[in-house]
Design a protein around this motif. Structure first.
Motif, PDB file in Angstrom:
ATOM      1  N   HIS A 114      89.432 -65.838  92.208  1.00  0.00           N
ATOM      2  CA  HIS A 114      88.368 -64.910  91.812  1.00  0.00           C
ATOM      3  C   HIS A 114      88.618 -64.311  90.408  1.00  0.00           C
ATOM      4  N   HIS A 118      86.380 -64.234  86.874  1.00  0.00           N
ATOM      5  CA  HIS A 118      85.977 -63.129  85.997  1.00  0.00           C
ATOM      6  C   HIS A 118      86.266 -63.457  84.528  1.00  0.00           C
ATOM      7  N   SER A 144      88.123 -54.180  87.859  1.00  0.00           N
ATOM      8  CA  SER A 144      87.028 -54.152  88.833  1.00  0.00           C
ATOM      9  C   SER A 144      87.368 -53.197  89.962  1.00  0.00           C
ATOM     10  N   ASP A 349      80.582 -59.058  90.488  1.00  0.00           N
ATOM     11  CA  ASP A 349      80.830 -60.320  91.183  1.00  0.00           C
ATOM     12  C   ASP A 349      79.608 -61.233  91.212  1.00  0.00           C
TER      13      ASP A 349
HETATM   14 ZN    ZN Z   1      85.389 -59.197  91.182  1.00  0.00          ZN
END
Ligand code: ZN
Ligand code: KG4
Length: 381
Positions: A114, A118, A144, A349
């Motif tokens: 993940h 980003h 985040s 996201d």
């Molecule tokens: Zn995130």
């Protein structure tokens, strides 16, 4: 090289997302189903509810992403899915669904980190805007609700490698925004509402000191340097500092009053929240945001100097913050350092970032096997 259309799937936290990206450089579709309404009344993400919502949303979200891209299950070239880090139950929904789909379609599947997603949200948009030549080395701040990380990013052959040069010792920056908003009864998620309210307060009213957490990395496994300076973050203290300020300045009654006023409306707007805030609250909010921004900017630029980087990327949900963007731009400009952000839509996201980050891995043949599983604590390297 022919175009490669990758279907990305993201379900690591409270957004169910799917997107189609062409060759890591063009967002063809980008669908995000946000669960904010589900978690709002709890003031934070409830993991069990998040998994249930992902189960409900994943099929229609993927269908819509294909439809918007004018693609079909048959026409896409590959699938990519977030395997970690994130909430275990949420990740499992995306991973199980993507594995089943890839198996049925006989298409390659790439398991993605993940945080790498980003970082590639910025690279994707830079390429989309015609800027294909970033100067190296690159330092990326991923900031985040779940993460505050500094990575040195380097190109290796067709792919990328990452080196962790600093991270939060406790709470993530977005978590601090969310917790302070909850404490002050401003709504959820905290970042966007604090961003809005801070413009109406005095950022110099309250001083929040931050500790400098610097140490030498003596981990012999660290290939970069045995004696490297790290810059770490810590955001659990500022929440306690805000709480103490509230208590010592008798703000409990005004918080209770705001809770009462905002409870009258099913979905209060930002203007409603603003109208329910007195000047001391707005000053506190503005000062909190200023302290967070100053800490993020100064520590990131200190790491940039330490590692002699040529480019800074700032990404993740908190990168949507308007004061953070302005502060980074002016501080980095003083040092002659280019700084790039994703658009606000790709800061939080989404699955376009996952499909974009998967492209170099697809080209390098890094295809997942049947063992692919969710890994809540996955590290980025
Ligand atoms: Zn995130
Ligand atoms: O990247 P993201 O969607 O999810 C995670 O990977 O965590 O980030 C969500 C976080 C939340 O904590 C939210 O409050 C914060 O990003 N956020 C912001 C802003 N927009 C979202 N924080 C500060 N200012 C904003 N404008």
């Amino acid at each position: 090289m022919p175009d490669v259309f990758i279907l990305g799937i993201e379900s690591s936290c409270d957004e169910t997302a799917a997107a189609v990206v062409r060759s890591g450089e063009e967002v063809v579709s980008n669908v995000v189903y946000s669960q904010i309404a589900t978690h709002q009344s709890y003031g934070g993400v409830v993991p069990e509810l998040a998994s249930r919502e992902h189960l409900r949303a994943i099929v229609p979200v993927v269908r819509k992403a294909l439809e918007d891209a004018q693609q079909t299950y048959d026409s896409i070239d590959a699938l990519a899915v977030t395997k970690g880090p994130g909430l275990a139950g949420s990740l499992l929904v995306g991973v199980s669904y993507a594995k089943a789909l890839a198996y049925a379609l006989e298409k390659p599947l790439i398991g993605m980190n993940h945080l790498e997603g980003h970082i590639h949200a910025v690279l994707l948009e830079e390429r989309q805007n015609g800027n294909c030549e970033l100067e190296f080395p690159v330092l990326a701040l991923v900031v985040s609700g779940g993460h505050t990380h500094l990575f040195l990013a380097e190109r290796r052959d067709h792919g990328w490698i990452y080196h962790d040069v600093g991270h939060t010792r406790d709470d993530a920056a977005g978590e601090a925004f969310d917790k302070v908003a909850k404490l002050l009864e401003l709504g959820y998620p905290g970042g966007p509402v604090i961003d809005f309210l801070a413009k109406h307060g005095n950022p110099q009213a309250v001083k929040f000191p931050f500790a400098q957490i610097k140490h030498r990395d003596r981990n012999p496994q660290n290939r970069h340097a045995e004696d490297e300076q790290r810059v770490d973050f810590s955001y659990s203290g500022i929440k306690t500092a805000v709480l103490r300020y509230v208590e010592t300045h008798d703000m409990r009654a005004s918080i209770a009053q705001r809770r009462h006023v905002l409870a009258q409306s099913a979905n209060p707007s930002r203007q409603d929240v603003l109208a329910a805030c007195d000047p001391p609250t707005l000053d506190l909010v503005a000062s909190f945001q200023r302290a967070m921004v100053n800490d993020l900017v100064s520590k990131t630029l200190s790491a940039a100097r330490e590692h002699n980087v040529a480019t800074v990327l700032v990404t993740g949900g908190v990168a949507a913050n308007s004061e953070l963007r302005t502060a980074f731009q002016s501080a980095a400009a003083e040092e002659g350092l280019p700084v790039h952000f994703p658009s606000r839509k790709l800061s939080t996201d989404n699955a376009a970032m996952i499909a974009a980050a998967a492209y170099p891995r697809f080209i390098a043949g890094e295809i997942a096997d049947s063992e692919l599983s969710a890994d809540a604590g996955l590290k980025l390297r």
